[in-house]
Design a protein around this motif. Structure first.
Motif, PDB file in Angstrom:
ATOM      1  N   LEU A 104       0.820  -1.212   0.000  1.00 11.42           N
ATOM      2  CA  LEU A 104       0.000   0.000   0.000  1.00 11.42           C
ATOM      3  C   LEU A 104       0.856   1.264   0.000  1.00 11.42           C
ATOM      4  N   LYS A 158      -2.346  -4.063  -3.919  1.00 13.55           N
ATOM      5  CA  LYS A 158      -3.035  -2.845  -3.454  1.00 13.55           C
ATOM      6  C   LYS A 158      -4.512  -2.886  -3.832  1.00 13.55           C
ATOM      7  N   ARG A 184      -7.517  -2.955  -1.095  1.00 14.91           N
ATOM      8  CA  ARG A 184      -8.484  -1.859  -1.069  1.00 14.91           C
ATOM      9  C   ARG A 184      -9.912  -2.366  -1.273  1.00 14.91           C
ATOM     10  N   ARG A 225      -6.587  -0.381   4.664  1.00 17.18           N
ATOM     11  CA  ARG A 225      -5.747   0.790   4.439  1.00 17.18           C
ATOM     12  C   ARG A 225      -4.493   0.686   5.293  1.00 17.18           C
TER      13      ARG A 225
END
Length: 448
Positions: free
Chosen positions: A297, A324, A328, A333
């Motif tokens: 991330l 990522k 997500r 996060r």
């Protein structure tokens, strides 16, 4: 209207990245206002062209922006080698008696990454998973600043300046209405010089690859910076076409855990806990270290790890992108925003020289193709996306059959939403509305 209202109404978003709505970025106070004129991606000329030809507009807008956010320092970052741009800005600063200063950086990649630029100029570390505002800095791309200047003069964002180069007859800067088909842009510069090609939208390192068959589907948006036509067998394009399963299988069979991807990772070098080699090891079977995947991330997707560092042809950047996206989708996060590490003491010696990078990419032959000047395109039809920015898509406020003027608001977002307004980029009739607003100009429209 105040400055934020004008920027919001004009639909200004970040012109050099993911399209973050600018009225939100400028809401609040910050100690530094940094303008990014570095032109991060190799080959592209858009930011340099804007800097040369819009220097006074840039300085005037910065004075207003800096006053609004109560900035103590207003700085433009650009490369030492760009002497024409430096001269243009210095003349504008002197003419306007401005307090704006210049900060010159070496020609390394990715000097234009906003977190790299923040550290280069202020020596402040943006926390992992954080944004420049967390350390009292606002960063805007130079193209965004020009759009702000236009917005303050009641002119919305309707056009984009785009670098078009590679295997085309006349590599050029093209000034295109938002929604212009990419195919028309390539025709504008004489068309391709080869039959078998693919197109990179954006720069060679971080751009998105499309096939010839997709040309009529893709259009110029507020964030389009480059269109690069390359031979379809170019090695860079082959790597960009792999899916996650293929990349993991290659990692399991050939990753030698040399850690060069981590040693040269620009984010790791400024102290972020991102270790691409550990992510690759985890995917190869080290399931006990599953938590390491969250480090993906933090990846800025610059591509140094896979096209410059890796001796085995692995694709850690592309793997990070896929991870990522999956994280997500799960609502995960990066939460630990405290800076874990000091800036690596070897950082200055591990910066990637831009010229060497181009040679490694086998793209040196396309450098300096684009000469000064630009051409304008007037398509007979545009297809304007309702989502050209981070956040919510805009909601249409016109109907099929509506006659619209150039610059007219055709889709909007609420003032409190993360999003941006959309305006007609040409005069014509709305012919279709779905995820796009289609505008037809009629028989009088020509491509010049």
């Amino acid at each position: 209207m105040d400055i934020l209202e004008k920027i919001f109404e004009a639909g200004v978003v970040g012109a050099g990245g993911a399209g973050f709505p600018t009225h939100i970025k400028l809401d609040g106070v910050a100690e530094y206002l940094l303008v990014n004129a570095v032109e991060c991606e190799p080959l592209l000329e858009t930011d340099k062209f804007i800097t040369r030809h819009k220097s006074e507009e840039i300085i005037k807008a910065m004075e207003i922006m800096g006053n609004h956010i109560q900035a103590k320092e207003m700085v433009i970052g650009l490369k030492k080698k760009n002497t024409k741009e430096i001269q243009a800005l210095r003349e504008a600063i002197q003419c306007l008696k401005s307090k704006v200063t210049l900060h010159l950086v070496e020609n390394f990649y990715p000097a234009g990454d906003e977190q790299m630029l923040v550290y280069e100029i202020t020596k402040r570390q943006v926390p992992p998973g954080g944004i420049p505002k967390d350390v009292g800095v606002v960063v805007c791309n130079v193209g965004t600043v020009v759009n702000i200047y236009e917005a303050l003069n009641e002119k919305p964002v309707t056009h984009k300046l785009v670098t078009i180069l590679g295997e085309v007859k006349n590599p050029s800067m093209v000034y295109a209405p938002i929604g212009t088909p990419i195919e028309k842009c390539i025709e504008m510069v004489g068309g391709p010089t080869i039959q078998a090609y693919r197109i990179v939208l954006g720069g060679p390192m971080m751009g998105r690859v499309i096939e010839k068959s997709q040309l009529n589907q893709e259009v110029v948006t507020k964030t389009t910076g480059g269109i690069i036509v390359l031979p379809e067998e170019h090695f860079m394009l082959r790597d960009k076409q792999q899916d996650l399963t293929q990349m993991i299988n290659r990692s399991r069979s050939t990753c030698i855990q040399c850690s060069l991807c981590t040693d040269l990772c620009p984010r790791n070098l400024i102290g972020h806990p991102l270790r691409p080699h550990r992510i690759m090891r985890t995917l190869s079977g080290d399931k006990e270290q599953y938590g390491v995947l969250k480090e993906a991330l933090l990846c800025c997707e610059c591509g140094v790890c896979e096209v410059y560092a890796c001796p085995m042809g692995q694709t850690p950047k592309n793997i990070n992108v896929e991870i990522k996206n999956l994280l997500r989708q799960e609502g995960i996060r990066y939460s630990d925003t405290s800076v874990k590490n000091e800036v690596n003491g070897m950082r200055e010696y591990r910066k990637v020289p831009a010229e060497r990078l181009l040679a490694r990419l086998e793209l040196s032959g396309y450098a300096d193709q684009v000469k000064d000047g630009y051409c304008s395109i007037e398509p007979h039809r545009v297809k304007i996306p309702l989502k050209q920015h981070i956040g919510k898509p805009a909601t249409p406020i016109v109907e099929v059959g509506s006659l619209v003027e150039k610059g007219q608001l055709i889709a909007r977002v609420n003032a409190g939403d993360l999003g941006a307004n959309i305006h007609a980029s040409m005069q014509g009739v709305v012919s279709e509305i779905n995820e796009f607003i289609w505008i037809e100009a009629g028989e009088k429209a020509v491509i010049q």
